[in-house]
Design a protein around this motif. Structure first.
Motif, PDB file in Angstrom:
ATOM      1  N   LYS A  12       0.835  -1.197   0.000  1.00  0.00           N
ATOM      2  CA  LYS A  12       0.000   0.000   0.000  1.00  0.00           C
ATOM      3  C   LYS A  12       0.869   1.247   0.000  1.00  0.00           C
ATOM      4  O   LYS A  12       2.017   1.233   0.459  1.00  0.00           O
ATOM      5  CB  LYS A  12      -0.925   0.025   1.233  1.00  0.00           C
ATOM      6  N   VAL A  13       0.298   2.325  -0.483  1.00  0.00           N
ATOM      7  CA  VAL A  13       0.934   3.630  -0.426  1.00  0.00           C
ATOM      8  C   VAL A  13      -0.115   4.645   0.042  1.00  0.00           C
ATOM      9  O   VAL A  13      -1.273   4.573  -0.362  1.00  0.00           O
ATOM     10  CB  VAL A  13       1.520   4.051  -1.797  1.00  0.00           C
ATOM     11  N   GLN A  14       0.284   5.527   0.903  1.00  0.00           N
ATOM     12  CA  GLN A  14      -0.626   6.568   1.376  1.00  0.00           C
ATOM     13  C   GLN A  14      -0.501   7.791   0.473  1.00  0.00           C
ATOM     14  O   GLN A  14       0.592   8.333   0.297  1.00  0.00           O
ATOM     15  CB  GLN A  14      -0.303   6.954   2.827  1.00  0.00           C
ATOM     16  N   LEU A  15      -1.639   8.215  -0.078  1.00  0.00           N
ATOM     17  CA  LEU A  15      -1.663   9.385  -0.952  1.00  0.00           C
ATOM     18  C   LEU A  15      -2.504  10.486  -0.316  1.00  0.00           C
ATOM     19  O   LEU A  15      -3.549  10.213   0.287  1.00  0.00           O
ATOM     20  CB  LEU A  15      -2.238   9.023  -2.325  1.00  0.00           C
ATOM     21  N   GLY A  52       5.659  19.179  -8.461  1.00  0.00           N
ATOM     22  CA  GLY A  52       6.081  18.399  -9.621  1.00  0.00           C
ATOM     23  C   GLY A  52       6.608  17.043  -9.253  1.00  0.00           C
ATOM     24  O   GLY A  52       7.581  16.569  -9.844  1.00  0.00           O
ATOM     25  N   GLY A  53       6.021  16.383  -8.256  1.00  0.00           N
ATOM     26  CA  GLY A  53       6.493  15.084  -7.797  1.00  0.00           C
ATOM     27  C   GLY A  53       6.059  13.944  -8.695  1.00  0.00           C
ATOM     28  O   GLY A  53       5.546  14.138  -9.812  1.00  0.00           O
ATOM     29  N   VAL A  54       6.217  12.712  -8.189  1.00  0.00           N
ATOM     30  CA  VAL A  54       5.973  11.517  -9.009  1.00  0.00           C
ATOM     31  C   VAL A  54       4.485  11.238  -9.158  1.00  0.00           C
ATOM     32  O   VAL A  54       4.096  10.355  -9.937  1.00  0.00           O
ATOM     33  CB  VAL A  54       6.680  10.285  -8.409  1.00  0.00           C
ATOM     34  N   TRP A  55       3.616  12.014  -8.427  1.00  0.00           N
ATOM     35  CA  TRP A  55       2.187  11.747  -8.505  1.00  0.00           C
ATOM     36  C   TRP A  55       1.427  12.865  -9.214  1.00  0.00           C
ATOM     37  O   TRP A  55       0.217  13.009  -9.043  1.00  0.00           O
ATOM     38  CB  TRP A  55       1.612  11.537  -7.103  1.00  0.00           C
ATOM     39  N   ILE A  56       2.137  13.662 -10.005  1.00  0.00           N
ATOM     40  CA  ILE A  56       1.418  14.627 -10.838  1.00  0.00           C
ATOM     41  C   ILE A  56       0.699  13.855 -11.943  1.00  0.00           C
ATOM     42  O   ILE A  56       0.839  12.635 -12.073  1.00  0.00           O
ATOM     43  CB  ILE A  56       2.384  15.679 -11.434  1.00  0.00           C
ATOM     44  N   TRP A  70       1.899   6.791 -10.730  1.00  0.00           N
ATOM     45  CA  TRP A  70       0.630   6.170 -11.111  1.00  0.00           C
ATOM     46  C   TRP A  70       0.814   4.844 -11.842  1.00  0.00           C
ATOM     47  O   TRP A  70      -0.131   4.042 -11.946  1.00  0.00           O
ATOM     48  CB  TRP A  70      -0.184   7.122 -11.985  1.00  0.00           C
ATOM     49  N   ASN A  71       2.024   4.577 -12.325  1.00  0.00           N
ATOM     50  CA  ASN A  71       2.276   3.315 -13.029  1.00  0.00           C
ATOM     51  C   ASN A  71       2.174   2.111 -12.090  1.00  0.00           C
ATOM     52  O   ASN A  71       2.007   0.977 -12.543  1.00  0.00           O
ATOM     53  CB  ASN A  71       3.665   3.328 -13.677  1.00  0.00           C
ATOM     54  N   SER A  72       2.298   2.367 -10.763  1.00  0.00           N
ATOM     55  CA  SER A  72       2.247   1.263  -9.805  1.00  0.00           C
ATOM     56  C   SER A  72       0.822   0.981  -9.327  1.00  0.00           C
ATOM     57  O   SER A  72       0.604   0.071  -8.525  1.00  0.00           O
ATOM     58  CB  SER A  72       3.132   1.584  -8.594  1.00  0.00           C
ATOM     59  N   VAL A  73      -0.162   1.747  -9.811  1.00  0.00           N
ATOM     60  CA  VAL A  73      -1.549   1.607  -9.383  1.00  0.00           C
ATOM     61  C   VAL A  73      -2.389   1.115 -10.556  1.00  0.00           C
ATOM     62  O   VAL A  73      -2.086   1.414 -11.713  1.00  0.00           O
ATOM     63  CB  VAL A  73      -2.090   2.957  -8.855  1.00  0.00           C
ATOM     64  N   ASP A  74      -3.424   0.363 -10.254  1.00  0.00           N
ATOM     65  CA  ASP A  74      -4.328  -0.104 -11.302  1.00  0.00           C
ATOM     66  C   ASP A  74      -4.763   1.073 -12.171  1.00  0.00           C
ATOM     67  O   ASP A  74      -5.201   2.107 -11.643  1.00  0.00           O
ATOM     68  CB  ASP A  74      -5.544  -0.765 -10.659  1.00  0.00           C
ATOM     69  N   PRO A  75      -4.637   0.981 -13.489  1.00  0.00           N
ATOM     70  CA  PRO A  75      -4.888   2.126 -14.377  1.00  0.00           C
ATOM     71  C   PRO A  75      -6.267   2.753 -14.198  1.00  0.00           C
ATOM     72  O   PRO A  75      -6.401   3.980 -14.200  1.00  0.00           O
ATOM     73  CB  PRO A  75      -4.727   1.529 -15.777  1.00  0.00           C
ATOM     74  N   SER A  76      -7.319   1.940 -14.034  1.00  0.00           N
ATOM     75  CA  SER A  76      -8.654   2.512 -13.901  1.00  0.00           C
ATOM     76  C   SER A  76      -8.781   3.292 -12.592  1.00  0.00           C
ATOM     77  O   SER A  76      -9.387   4.372 -12.538  1.00  0.00           O
ATOM     78  CB  SER A  76      -9.715   1.404 -13.975  1.00  0.00           C
ATOM     79  N   GLN A 107      -6.999  10.602 -10.239  1.00  0.00           N
ATOM     80  CA  GLN A 107      -6.530  11.807 -10.925  1.00  0.00           C
ATOM     81  C   GLN A 107      -7.691  12.735 -11.270  1.00  0.00           C
ATOM     82  O   GLN A 107      -7.545  13.962 -11.248  1.00  0.00           O
ATOM     83  CB  GLN A 107      -5.764  11.430 -12.189  1.00  0.00           C
ATOM     84  N   SER A 108      -8.845  12.164 -11.540  1.00  0.00           N
ATOM     85  CA  SER A 108     -10.000  12.993 -11.884  1.00  0.00           C
ATOM     86  C   SER A 108     -10.521  13.768 -10.674  1.00  0.00           C
ATOM     87  O   SER A 108     -11.221  14.770 -10.829  1.00  0.00           O
ATOM     88  CB  SER A 108     -11.118  12.122 -12.468  1.00  0.00           C
ATOM     89  N   ARG A 109     -10.204  13.302  -9.457  1.00  0.00           N
ATOM     90  CA  ARG A 109     -10.649  14.012  -8.258  1.00  0.00           C
ATOM     91  C   ARG A 109      -9.865  15.302  -8.034  1.00  0.00           C
ATOM     92  O   ARG A 109     -10.336  16.194  -7.318  1.00  0.00           O
ATOM     93  CB  ARG A 109     -10.488  13.116  -7.028  1.00  0.00           C
TER      94      ARG A 109
END
Length: 691
Positions: A286-289, A302-306, A312-318, A324-326
């Motif tokens: 798990k990762v806390q976001l 400008g971090g790895v979660w922009i 985001w490559n480590s998370v299920d794409p859907s 990201q839409s939130r």
């Protein structure tokens, strides 16, 4: 100052007019550059269909303008997530534009020092080029933020007074709850032990982010970077401000009212934590976001979660697309590691239930019991200073009774010292780097667990406190959190420096039943001259139920109290100084004191000395009656016959007491050549040794 769109039928606030006086207070911030450029417009002159809130709640969030009040806007975001709190601040069902009942005014409520205060403003808002120049909503037709900001500015005296502040203060003002500002960096136990217990420095409690997990979706969260050397990011905001002005006067596109240049967190700036999630990675861990909102209305990270970041490559794409839409305009995601590395402090507002109860940010437990008591530090009476001072014991004192073991949160909230605009402006010009502590004193709260029946203040103060805020800090509100055992606790609030005055409010929130009461202070004595000769008489007396315990002057039985006659001779007229001092001491333990006081009556010629004059007003009094061992009064009385009537406040309270009467004696000076002989000196020496 110009005003457009005026209508004689619409309300115009005389206490907060559309003038420079409502904009500026000390002219020490870059806001002064706006002088002469602002017009005041009502919302119907700014857009075609104004409303308080847009249909899309995401567009109701605030967007910072030319005012450095990000701290206030972060607190506003919390209101949007809690409708029951928003309805307390912005009274619901008020007539809006287009409503026949609309009269150009709006009503807001702010929590101020123990109660909700109503603030009414008109809807004339400061604009440049026909658009709002201070805070607004993301929707250009929504005005709840701009109107709330105006009401808060009126509460403080001007818009300029909102430049720089603490998120914790705004959260308390908007919710009536509690908020704590904590450090995200662990300073280590060694540093904690070396820190002086009563230093005047600001020290924040360290908070492990994991402790917030039970309430992370209910509490208000705001993060911030370090204070800049100039205090609250003044240098940074100056640079941003000049960029704003360039945008304003070069372009009429009001979208330039937010920063469009690149700038990462580095100076003081407050942001809001909108969401905090445990996200499953495809690898199984798990990762806390955390989703962060920037009041500027733009992304500054400008971090790895922009949006196109590798995280985001480590998370299920859907699921990644959903998260990201939130993130709407001005929001961005980062993980816990990035969060801890980029931000120094976090402000946590205690969750508040629909029923008005606070929930602990440490355990998630409901704090269903609450109390509050007001007090003040008064110079010469109760402004005793810190524990470094010998006068510490004169500070105000409060009893806290804990009935069952439980979680207790105590806050010490001091009343802000309002600035004198003219003097403060001059001081700022001379030293603009020394304005950090203009509003508040350095305060602290200490607490001792005591056996109330065997309580001795002097012995107690020689022991370490059971709990405390550890050091005096320049904050509006100091918060103490402890798990307490049943029993009685004595709480002593203090200012670091003796003699400094302020008003304060003690608030107690607990998970188990508690009671709070003030420990009565003795009556203040007048200063007595040290020179001269005094003749002292001591009298023993009794208040006996049904006979001589007549109570105060509020009761018809007052004349039954013991009375002690005395006479002042004519020789006392040679000086205008104090010539009488009276002390009344009750002979009871500290744990069972009665409220005592006394009156002095003038006796007419021929009147019996053992009778209290009927329907006669006292010539001097030591009141109100106080729960203390002794009360004292020093005064000047003309020659004549008097009687002293000591009493308890209520009738039929039996006790013994001692009354001390000291009268000043004036003797004529006799010149003499006599000298003390050796024998007298030896006798005096022997007497001294024997005593």
């Amino acid at each position: 100052m110009k005003e457009e769109g005026r209508s004689d039928s619409l309300f115009e606030d005389p206490d907060f007019p559309a003038e420079d006086t409502s904009l500026f207070c000390d002219r020490s911030t870059p806001v002064v550059r706006l002088q002469g450029s602002i017009t005041w417009l009502r919302p119907q002159k700014i857009c075609l269909a104004p409303t308080l809130f847009p249909d899309d709640i995401n567009l109701a969030h605030s967007k910072q303008g030319l005012l450095g009040d990000c701290w206030f806007l972060c607190a506003c975001s919390f209101l949007l997530k809690n409708k029951h709190l928003l309805n307390k601040v912005l009274v619901p069902d008020q007539p809006q534009w287009g409503d026949r009942r609309y009269r150009g005014s709006f009503k807001f409520c702010f929590w101020q020092h123990g109660c909700w205060t109503e603030v009414i403003v008109d809807d004339r808002l400061p604009c440049i080029n026909s658009a709002l120049c201070f805070s607004r909503c993301h929707s250009l037709s929504a005005f709840w933020v701009a109107l709330l900001e105006k009401a808060y500015a009126k509460l403080h005296g001007s818009y300029e007074r909102l430049w720089a502040g603490q998120v914790s203060e705004a959260l308390v003002d908007l919710t009536g709850g509690l908020a704590e500002r904590c450090s995200l960096r662990d300073c280590g136990s060694e540093v904690e032990q070396r820190a002086p217990q009563d230093s005047g420095q600001v020290r924040k409690r360290w908070l492990d982010l994991q402790h917030l997990h039970p309430v992370r979706n209910q509490c208000a969260l705001s993060c911030s970077t370090n204070d800049s050397p100039e205090g609250y990011g003044t240098y940074f905001y100056k640079q941003v401000f000049f960029f704003f002005l360039f945008c304003l006067f070069v372009s009429h596109l009001m979208t330039c009212l937010t920063v469009t240049g690149a700038c990462e967190p580095g100076q003081y700036h407050a942001l809001t934590v909108m969401e905090w999630l445990d996200v499953d990675r495809m690898s199984g861990d798990k990762v806390q976001l955390l989703r962060i909102r920037n009041p500027w209305g733009r992304c500054c990270w400008g971090g790895v979660w922009i949006e196109s970041g590798v995280g985001w490559n480590s998370v299920d794409p859907s699921y990644a697309l959903e998260l990201q839409s939130r993130a709407t305009e001005g929001e961005f995601w980062l993980d816990e590691g990035e969060f801890l590395s980029q931000f120094n402090d976090i402000t946590v507002g205690y969750p508040i239930t629909d029923g008005g109860h606070l929930r602990s940010i440490y355990s998630g437990a409901l704090l269903t019991h609450s109390h509050q008591l007001a007090g003040r530090w008064t110079r010469g009476h109760s402004a005793g200073g810190s524990r470094n001072s010998s006068s510490y014991g004169s500070n105000p004192k409060f009893w806290l009774r804990v009935c069952d073991k439980g979680e207790v949160v105590v806050s010490l909230l001091q009343q802000e010292r309002r600035r004198n605009s003219e003097k403060f402006s001059q001081r700022c010009l001379q030293d603009n780097k020394n304005t950090k502590h203009q509003h508040y004193q350095a305060i602290a709260l200490h607490m001792w667990k005591v056996d109330k029946k065997r309580f001795s203040l002097s012995r107690m103060l020689n022991k370490p406190p059971s709990a405390s805020t550890h050091c005096h800090t320049y904050v509006r509100e100091a918060v103490l959190h402890e798990e307490l055992e049943p029993g009685h606790y004595l709480m002593i609030p203090s200012i670091y420096q003796p003699g400094l005055e302020a008003r304060f409010l003690i608030r107690v929130f607990s998970s188990s039943p508690t009671t709070v009461s003030a420990l009565k202070m003795p009556a203040t004595s007048l200063p007595l001259p040290t020179e001269g000769e005094w003749e002292t008489s001591n009298f023993q007396g009794l208040w006996v139920e049904g006979r001589t315990a007549g109570g105060s002057r509020n009761f018809l039985s007052h004349r039954q109290n013991p009375n002690f006659p005395f006479t002042l001779c004519d020789e006392s007229t040679v000086t205008p100084e104090v010539n009488v001092r009276i002390t009344l001491q009750q002979n009871r333990p500290d744990t069972d004191l009665l409220p005592i006081g006394f009156h002095i009556y003038k006796l007419s010629e021929g009147e019996p000395t053992q009778t209290v004059p009927k329907d006669e007003e006292p010539v001097a009094s030591c009141v109100p009656h106080c729960y203390t061992q002794d009360v004292c009064l020093a005064c000047r009385l003309p020659p004549g016959a008097y009687t002293i009537v000591p009493s308890t406040y209520q009738p039929d309270c039996s006790a013994s007491f001692t009354l001390s009467l000291a009268c000043r004696i004036h003797r004529k000076v006799v010149k003499s050549q006599e000298r003390l002989g050796r024998t007298i000196q030896e006798i005096s020496h022997i007497s001294l040794m024997q005593s």
